[in-house]
Design an enzyme around this catalytic site. Structure first.
Site, PDB file in Angstrom:
ATOM      1  N   GLY A  11       0.836  -1.212   0.000  1.00  0.00           N
ATOM      2  CA  GLY A  11       0.000   0.000   0.000  1.00  0.00           C
ATOM      3  C   GLY A  11       0.863   1.252   0.000  1.00  0.00           C
ATOM      4  N   VAL A  23      16.944   8.383  -0.606  1.00  0.00           N
ATOM      5  CA  VAL A  23      17.769   7.270  -1.102  1.00  0.00           C
ATOM      6  C   VAL A  23      18.582   7.740  -2.306  1.00  0.00           C
ATOM      7  CG1 VAL A  23      17.670   5.013  -2.250  1.00  0.00           C
ATOM      8  CG2 VAL A  23      16.275   5.427  -0.211  1.00  0.00           C
ATOM      9  N   VAL A  24      17.887   8.388  -3.257  1.00  0.00           N
ATOM     10  CA  VAL A  24      18.556   8.794  -4.500  1.00  0.00           C
ATOM     11  C   VAL A  24      19.648   9.838  -4.199  1.00  0.00           C
ATOM     12  CG1 VAL A  24      18.223   9.984  -6.714  1.00  0.00           C
ATOM     13  CG2 VAL A  24      16.586   8.229  -5.968  1.00  0.00           C
ATOM     14  N   ARG A  72       1.195  -5.103  -6.009  1.00  0.00           N
ATOM     15  CA  ARG A  72       1.348  -6.352  -5.269  1.00  0.00           C
ATOM     16  C   ARG A  72       1.658  -7.422  -6.318  1.00  0.00           C
ATOM     17  NH1 ARG A  72      -0.556  -4.668  -0.111  1.00  0.00           N
ATOM     18  NH2 ARG A  72      -2.130  -3.066  -0.335  1.00  0.00           N
ATOM     19  N   GLY A 102       5.538  -2.289   3.559  1.00  0.00           N
ATOM     20  CA  GLY A 102       5.112  -2.863   4.835  1.00  0.00           C
ATOM     21  C   GLY A 102       5.710  -4.237   5.071  1.00  0.00           C
ATOM     22  N   ASP A 103       5.125  -4.984   5.996  1.00  0.00           N
ATOM     23  CA  ASP A 103       5.744  -6.260   6.391  1.00  0.00           C
ATOM     24  C   ASP A 103       5.762  -7.300   5.270  1.00  0.00           C
ATOM     25  OD1 ASP A 103       3.016  -6.487   6.583  1.00  0.00           O
ATOM     26  OD2 ASP A 103       3.024  -7.606   8.468  1.00  0.00           O
ATOM     27  N   THR A 125       4.123   2.649   5.587  1.00  0.00           N
ATOM     28  CA  THR A 125       2.735   2.167   5.651  1.00  0.00           C
ATOM     29  C   THR A 125       1.988   3.037   6.660  1.00  0.00           C
ATOM     30  OG1 THR A 125       1.306   0.351   6.372  1.00  0.00           O
ATOM     31  CG2 THR A 125       3.503   0.335   7.267  1.00  0.00           C
ATOM     32  N   ASP A 127      -0.410   2.259   8.512  1.00  0.00           N
ATOM     33  CA  ASP A 127      -0.991   1.512   9.635  1.00  0.00           C
ATOM     34  C   ASP A 127      -0.169   1.515  10.919  1.00  0.00           C
ATOM     35  OD1 ASP A 127      -3.148   0.882   8.085  1.00  0.00           O
ATOM     36  OD2 ASP A 127      -2.432  -1.121   7.535  1.00  0.00           O
ATOM     37  N   ASP A 129       2.035  -0.616  11.771  1.00  0.00           N
ATOM     38  CA  ASP A 129       1.918  -1.986  12.280  1.00  0.00           C
ATOM     39  C   ASP A 129       3.221  -2.782  12.182  1.00  0.00           C
ATOM     40  OD1 ASP A 129       1.991  -2.130   9.546  1.00  0.00           O
ATOM     41  OD2 ASP A 129       0.258  -3.434   9.325  1.00  0.00           O
ATOM     42  N   ARG A 154     -17.784  16.089  13.200  1.00  0.00           N
ATOM     43  CA  ARG A 154     -18.257  16.549  14.521  1.00  0.00           C
ATOM     44  C   ARG A 154     -19.254  17.707  14.355  1.00  0.00           C
ATOM     45  NH1 ARG A 154     -17.953  14.484  19.693  1.00  0.00           N
ATOM     46  NH2 ARG A 154     -15.716  14.185  19.674  1.00  0.00           N
ATOM     47  N   ARG A 171      -6.162  -3.025  10.057  1.00  0.00           N
ATOM     48  CA  ARG A 171      -6.697  -4.395  10.097  1.00  0.00           C
ATOM     49  C   ARG A 171      -6.225  -5.133  11.346  1.00  0.00           C
ATOM     50  NH1 ARG A 171      -4.500  -6.300   4.648  1.00  0.00           N
ATOM     51  NH2 ARG A 171      -3.509  -4.302   4.895  1.00  0.00           N
ATOM     52  N   GLU A 222     -10.858  -0.751  11.241  1.00  0.00           N
ATOM     53  CA  GLU A 222     -11.536  -1.717  10.355  1.00  0.00           C
ATOM     54  C   GLU A 222     -11.412  -3.170  10.845  1.00  0.00           C
ATOM     55  OE1 GLU A 222      -7.874  -1.371   7.155  1.00  0.00           O
ATOM     56  OE2 GLU A 222      -9.820  -1.989   6.398  1.00  0.00           O
ATOM     57  N   HIS A 249      -9.913   5.141   1.410  1.00  0.00           N
ATOM     58  CA  HIS A 249      -8.601   5.494   0.862  1.00  0.00           C
ATOM     59  C   HIS A 249      -8.201   6.955   0.999  1.00  0.00           C
ATOM     60  CE1 HIS A 249      -8.697   1.478  -1.185  1.00  0.00           C
ATOM     61  NE2 HIS A 249      -7.512   1.526  -0.635  1.00  0.00           N
ATOM     62  N   ILE A 250      -9.135   7.796   1.408  1.00  0.00           N
ATOM     63  CA  ILE A 250      -8.768   9.204   1.641  1.00  0.00           C
ATOM     64  C   ILE A 250      -7.607   9.264   2.649  1.00  0.00           C
ATOM     65  CG2 ILE A 250     -10.388   9.669   3.545  1.00  0.00           C
ATOM     66  CD1 ILE A 250     -10.952  12.375   2.199  1.00  0.00           C
TER      67      ILE A 250
HETATM   68  P1  ATP Z   1       0.786  -2.799   3.470  1.00  0.00           P
HETATM   69  O1  ATP Z   1       1.126  -2.921   4.944  1.00  0.00           O
HETATM   70  O2  ATP Z   1       0.559  -1.410   3.081  1.00  0.00           O
HETATM   71  O3  ATP Z   1      -0.271  -3.755   3.019  1.00  0.00           O
HETATM   72  P2  ATP Z   1       2.784  -4.646   2.558  1.00  0.00           P
HETATM   73  O4  ATP Z   1       4.186  -4.475   2.132  1.00  0.00           O
HETATM   74  O5  ATP Z   1       2.573  -5.457   3.824  1.00  0.00           O
HETATM   75  O6  ATP Z   1       2.133  -3.217   2.671  1.00  0.00           O
HETATM   76  P3  ATP Z   1       1.735  -6.816   0.927  1.00  0.00           P
HETATM   77  O7  ATP Z   1       0.707  -6.818  -0.124  1.00  0.00           O
HETATM   78  O8  ATP Z   1       1.568  -7.722   2.090  1.00  0.00           O
HETATM   79  O9  ATP Z   1       1.928  -5.291   1.369  1.00  0.00           O
HETATM   80  O10 ATP Z   1       3.148  -7.193   0.251  1.00  0.00           O
HETATM   81  C1  ATP Z   1       3.622  -6.502  -0.888  1.00  0.00           C
HETATM   82  C2  ATP Z   1       4.313  -7.459  -1.814  1.00  0.00           C
HETATM   83  O11 ATP Z   1       5.425  -8.068  -1.136  1.00  0.00           O
HETATM   84  C3  ATP Z   1       3.475  -8.646  -2.281  1.00  0.00           C
HETATM   85  O12 ATP Z   1       2.644  -8.324  -3.358  1.00  0.00           O
HETATM   86  C4  ATP Z   1       4.544  -9.643  -2.693  1.00  0.00           C
HETATM   87  O13 ATP Z   1       5.066  -9.356  -3.973  1.00  0.00           O
HETATM   88  C5  ATP Z   1       5.626  -9.395  -1.649  1.00  0.00           C
HETATM   89  N1  ATP Z   1       5.494 -10.401  -0.589  1.00  0.00           N
HETATM   90  C6  ATP Z   1       4.533 -10.466   0.359  1.00  0.00           C
HETATM   91  N2  ATP Z   1       4.688 -11.556   1.129  1.00  0.00           N
HETATM   92  C7  ATP Z   1       5.764 -12.207   0.664  1.00  0.00           C
HETATM   93  C8  ATP Z   1       6.448 -13.423   1.020  1.00  0.00           C
HETATM   94  N3  ATP Z   1       6.039 -14.195   2.031  1.00  0.00           N
HETATM   95  N4  ATP Z   1       7.539 -13.765   0.299  1.00  0.00           N
HETATM   96  C9  ATP Z   1       7.970 -13.009  -0.735  1.00  0.00           C
HETATM   97  N5  ATP Z   1       7.361 -11.866  -1.116  1.00  0.00           N
HETATM   98  C10 ATP Z   1       6.292 -11.467  -0.453  1.00  0.00           C
END
Ligand code: ATP
Length: 319
Positions: A11, A23-24, A72, A102-103, A125, A127, A129, A154, A171, A222, A249-250
């Site tokens: 996300g 980074v750049v 994704r 994210g994770d 992210t 969240d 989280d 309000r 979530r 949510e 999504h806002i």
């Molecule tokens: P958000 O917290 O905003 O959802 P996120 O990074 O957790 O962000 P995900 O959709 O869970 O979002 O992961 C992003 C992409 O990372 C996935 O589409 C996939 O390509 C890759 N990914 C997720 N899980 C794995 C995994 N177990 N092994 C390898 N790649 C992964």
């Protein structure tokens, strides 16, 4: 390390652009070449890669979203997709990678590190989280966006003497709900970390009305329930007119706050410093206002600590 890549994944979050810029510019400052990979791991597999320079990240600090786009990729999770990704990096001569996401994205970063591509994760992210860091890039902006919405809602809720349930993102982590609940003076906060006690909530709403409150705002993460269902139940149990608003999504959009830009800049800089020293398999974090880093596997298995103190504060102040 002389050639590195950067991508955004999962996300989008406000402040990702500031992280890309950091980074750049840090890489260029240190005499490295830096490549932007479009559309996350999908783009990596497809070779959507362009060299970036100081100018390609000009005038993006204030923009929400990510100039590199995000996606994704299920293919990336397969053996064949992973092999393709490593191959593309070899073809371009990219020795190390910064993954902003994210994770889920960090699991991808871990896999790449295991296959010999030093990869550093930067937590982007809304969240908040990710257990190893006290704050993620985008969280502060999302909290401010939700607060603006609460304040607007309000006005109308008070005029009509209603109860309004505002569903926010989160979530698994109720951080957005807790922070905005406190900042917006919500009468109730419902989060996935705490069991939902409808009767207690309704009692508080009724007691508030009896004390002369003209409106009640309930912030619902949510992951703790559905706003439309709660609307019906609360109206039934309290006999008070109730409405639900799902912000959706806002919460992801808008210019990043100064706090997010600064956090993203510090984290992006640190990520390049690690790669310059050939260090990969790390997640950049902030703890006690210091930028630090953790082993990715360790970061992914760390349990997220629930902020009981803030939650309790919200309960006290919402009487
Ligand atoms: P958000 O917290 O905003 O959802 P996120 O990074 O957790 O962000 P995900 O959709 O869970 O979002 O992961 C992003 C992409 O990372 C996935 O589409 C996939 O390509 C890759 N990914 C997720 N899980 C794995 C995994 N177990 N092994 C390898 N790649 C992964």
């Amino acid at each position: 390390m002389k050639k590195i890549g950067v991508l955004t994944s999962g996300g989008d979050a406000p402040g990702m652009n500031a992280a890309i810029r950091a980074v750049v510019r840090t890489a260029v400052y240190k005499g490295m070449q830096v490549y932007g990979i479009r559309r996350g791991f999908n783009g990596l597999i497809n070779g959507e890669i362009d060299q970036m320079d100081v100018k390609s990240v000009g005038e993006i600090l204030h923009r929400g979203g990510t100039i590199l786009n995000t996606a994704r990729s299920d293919q990336f999770k397969t053996e064949q997709g992973m092999k393709k990704a490593v191959n593309v990096l070899k073809i371009f001569g990219i020795e190390g990678l910064v993954v902003i996401g994210g994770d889920g994205s960090f699991r991808g970063a871990l896999d790449l590190s295991k296959r010999g591509i030093p990869t550093v994760g930067v937590p982007g992210t809304i969240d908040n989280d990710i257990a190893c860091t006290e704050q993620t890039i985008g969280f502060d902006t999302a909290v401010n966006t939700v607060l603006e919405a609460i304040n607007k809602i309000r006005d109308t809720v008070t005029s009509h003497e209603r109860t309004n349930i505002i569903e926010v993102m989160g979530r698994h982590a109720g951080d957005i709900a807790i922070y905005t609940g406190i900042a917006g003076g919500a009468e109730g906060i419902l989060i996935p970390e705490m069991p939902l006690d409808i009767d207690n909530l309704c009692r508080r709403i009724i007691e508030g009305r009896n004390r002369g409150k003209s409106s009640s705002i309930i912030i619902l993460a949510e992951g703790a329930g559905k706003a439309m269902e709660l609307e019906r139940i609360i109206e039934e149990k309290t006999g008070m007119e109730t409405r639900a608003t799902v912000l959706g999504h806002i919460q992801r959009g808008g210019s990043p706050t100064a706090a997010d830009i600064i956090l993203a800049s510090r984290m992006g800089y640190h990520a390049v410093e690690l790669l310059q020293q050939n260090i990969g398999n790390r997640v950049v974090s902030i703890r006690g206002n210091r930028i630090v880093d953790n082993d990715i596997e360790e970061a992914l298995t760390m349990p997220k600590k629930f902020n009981q103190e803030l939650y309790d504060l919200a309960q006290v102040l919402s009487i």
